[in-house]
Design a protein around this motif. Structure first.
Motif, short mmCIF file in Angstrom:
data_model
loop_
_atom_site.label_atom_id
_atom_site.label_comp_id
_atom_site.label_asym_id
_atom_site.label_seq_id
_atom_site.Cartn_x
_atom_site.Cartn_y
_atom_site.Cartn_z
N GLU A 149 0.83 -1.21 0.00
CA GLU A 149 0.00 0.00 0.00
C GLU A 149 0.86 1.26 0.00
OE1 GLU A 149 -3.28 0.55 -0.41
OE2 GLU A 149 -3.66 -1.58 -0.67
N THR A 150 2.01 1.22 0.67
CA THR A 150 2.87 2.42 0.70
C THR A 150 3.60 2.63 -0.63
OG1 THR A 150 4.84 1.31 1.56
CG2 THR A 150 3.27 2.19 3.19
N THR A 151 3.69 1.59 -1.45
CA THR A 151 4.37 1.73 -2.75
C THR A 151 3.43 2.25 -3.83
OG1 THR A 151 3.91 -0.51 -3.54
CG2 THR A 151 5.90 -0.21 -2.21
N ARG A 152 2.13 2.21 -3.55
CA ARG A 152 1.11 2.61 -4.52
C ARG A 152 1.44 3.98 -5.12
NH1 ARG A 152 -4.19 1.24 -5.15
NH2 ARG A 152 -4.31 0.03 -3.24
N GLY A 153 1.57 4.02 -6.45
CA GLY A 153 1.84 5.27 -7.14
C GLY A 153 3.28 5.73 -7.09
N LYS A 154 4.15 4.97 -6.39
CA LYS A 154 5.55 5.34 -6.27
C LYS A 154 6.48 4.35 -6.96
CE LYS A 154 4.49 7.38 -1.84
NZ LYS A 154 4.32 7.00 -0.46
N LEU A 155 6.06 3.08 -7.01
CA LEU A 155 6.86 2.02 -7.62
C LEU A 155 5.96 1.11 -8.44
CD1 LEU A 155 8.90 0.92 -4.46
CD2 LEU A 155 9.76 2.29 -6.36
N LYS A 156 6.53 0.53 -9.48
CA LYS A 156 5.84 -0.51 -10.23
C LYS A 156 6.31 -1.84 -9.64
CE LYS A 156 5.47 -2.54 -14.81
NZ LYS A 156 5.93 -2.46 -16.20
N VAL A 157 5.40 -2.60 -9.06
CA VAL A 157 5.75 -3.87 -8.42
C VAL A 157 5.51 -5.00 -9.41
CG1 VAL A 157 5.22 -5.44 -6.52
CG2 VAL A 157 5.22 -2.96 -6.13
N VAL A 158 6.57 -5.77 -9.67
CA VAL A 158 6.49 -6.92 -10.56
C VAL A 158 6.94 -8.15 -9.78
CG1 VAL A 158 7.28 -7.95 -12.72
CG2 VAL A 158 6.97 -5.47 -12.57
N VAL A 159 6.07 -9.16 -9.72
CA VAL A 159 6.39 -10.40 -9.02
C VAL A 159 6.99 -11.37 -10.03
CG1 VAL A 159 5.44 -12.36 -7.75
CG2 VAL A 159 4.55 -10.04 -7.34
N TYR A 160 8.12 -11.94 -9.63
CA TYR A 160 8.78 -12.94 -10.45
C TYR A 160 9.24 -14.07 -9.55
CZ TYR A 160 12.11 -15.35 -13.38
OH TYR A 160 12.78 -16.31 -14.07
N SER A 161 9.13 -15.29 -10.04
CA SER A 161 9.46 -16.48 -9.25
C SER A 161 9.87 -17.60 -10.19
CB SER A 161 8.20 -16.89 -8.47
OG SER A 161 8.34 -18.16 -7.88
N SER A 162 10.44 -18.64 -9.62
CA SER A 162 10.68 -19.82 -10.45
C SER A 162 9.34 -20.38 -10.93
CB SER A 162 11.47 -20.88 -9.69
OG SER A 162 10.79 -21.25 -8.51
N ARG A 163 8.27 -20.07 -10.23
CA ARG A 163 6.91 -20.48 -10.64
C ARG A 163 6.46 -19.75 -11.90
NH1 ARG A 163 4.25 -22.85 -6.13
NH2 ARG A 163 5.32 -22.45 -4.17
N SER A 164 7.10 -18.62 -12.20
CA SER A 164 6.67 -17.75 -13.30
C SER A 164 6.85 -18.37 -14.68
CB SER A 164 7.45 -16.43 -13.26
OG SER A 164 7.17 -15.72 -12.09
N LYS A 165 7.58 -19.43 -14.77
CA LYS A 165 7.89 -20.02 -16.07
C LYS A 165 6.69 -20.69 -16.73
CE LYS A 165 12.80 -20.53 -15.11
NZ LYS A 165 12.85 -19.19 -14.67
N THR A 166 5.64 -20.98 -15.94
CA THR A 166 4.45 -21.60 -16.53
C THR A 166 3.22 -20.74 -16.25
OG1 THR A 166 3.81 -22.87 -14.57
CG2 THR A 166 5.41 -23.91 -16.07
N ASN A 167 2.25 -20.84 -17.15
CA ASN A 167 0.99 -20.12 -16.93
C ASN A 167 0.30 -20.61 -15.67
OD1 ASN A 167 1.14 -18.38 -19.11
ND2 ASN A 167 0.14 -19.83 -20.49
#
Length: 137
Positions: free
Chosen positions: A41-59
């Motif tokens: 909530e404190t990052t809202r409008g200040k940072l673009k948050v992108v989640v990446y994980s080893s799980r990200s390789k598959t839909n």
């Protein structure tokens, strides 16, 4: 044209998801690491948050992370979590590690420009433990 926001790449397991028992055949079983939604909530409008994980390789992995995070956030809100009253929360999930201003990860070392750093010896690297597997001192 929208304002440029620096990208922060956030790892999933061990950073957002508690990951108490390690990898369990892809099942996301734990809870949100305390303070994550407040930070978000404190990052809202200040940072673009992108989640990446080893799980990200598959839909399937991306869908599972998104669904779990949505359920956890709804539970946080229901428990009184202080969210923005009208603006939807924007979190991006990436298939590949994005170019980022900063990466938040439980399994990383911040390189300080010195390959002779004692923390980079093979022994030190092998001895590394993420925060949730270290014994309390």
């Amino acid at each position: 044209m929208s304002e440029f926001l620096p990208t922060v790449c956030v790892d999933f397991d061990g950073v957002i998801h508690s990951y108490d028992k390690g990898w369990q055949n892809g099942v996301i079983y734990g809870h949100v690491v305390p303070g994550f939604f407040e930070w978000l909530e404190t990052t809202r409008g200040k940072l673009k948050v992108v989640v990446y994980s080893s799980r990200s390789k598959t839909n399937d992995g991306l869908v599972a992370m998104g669904r779990w995070l949505h359920e956890q956030r709804n539970a946080w809100i229901k428990a009184g979590g202080n969210r923005h009253p009208t603006e939807p929360l924007e979190i991006e999930f990436a298939h590949e590690k994005p170019p980022a201003f900063l990466t938040i990860d439980d399994r990383a070392f911040c390189f300080q420009g010195n390959w002779a750093d004692p923390a980079l010896t093979p022994e030190a690297i092998k001895a590394f433990r993420p925060w949730n597997t270290r014994s309390a001192s």
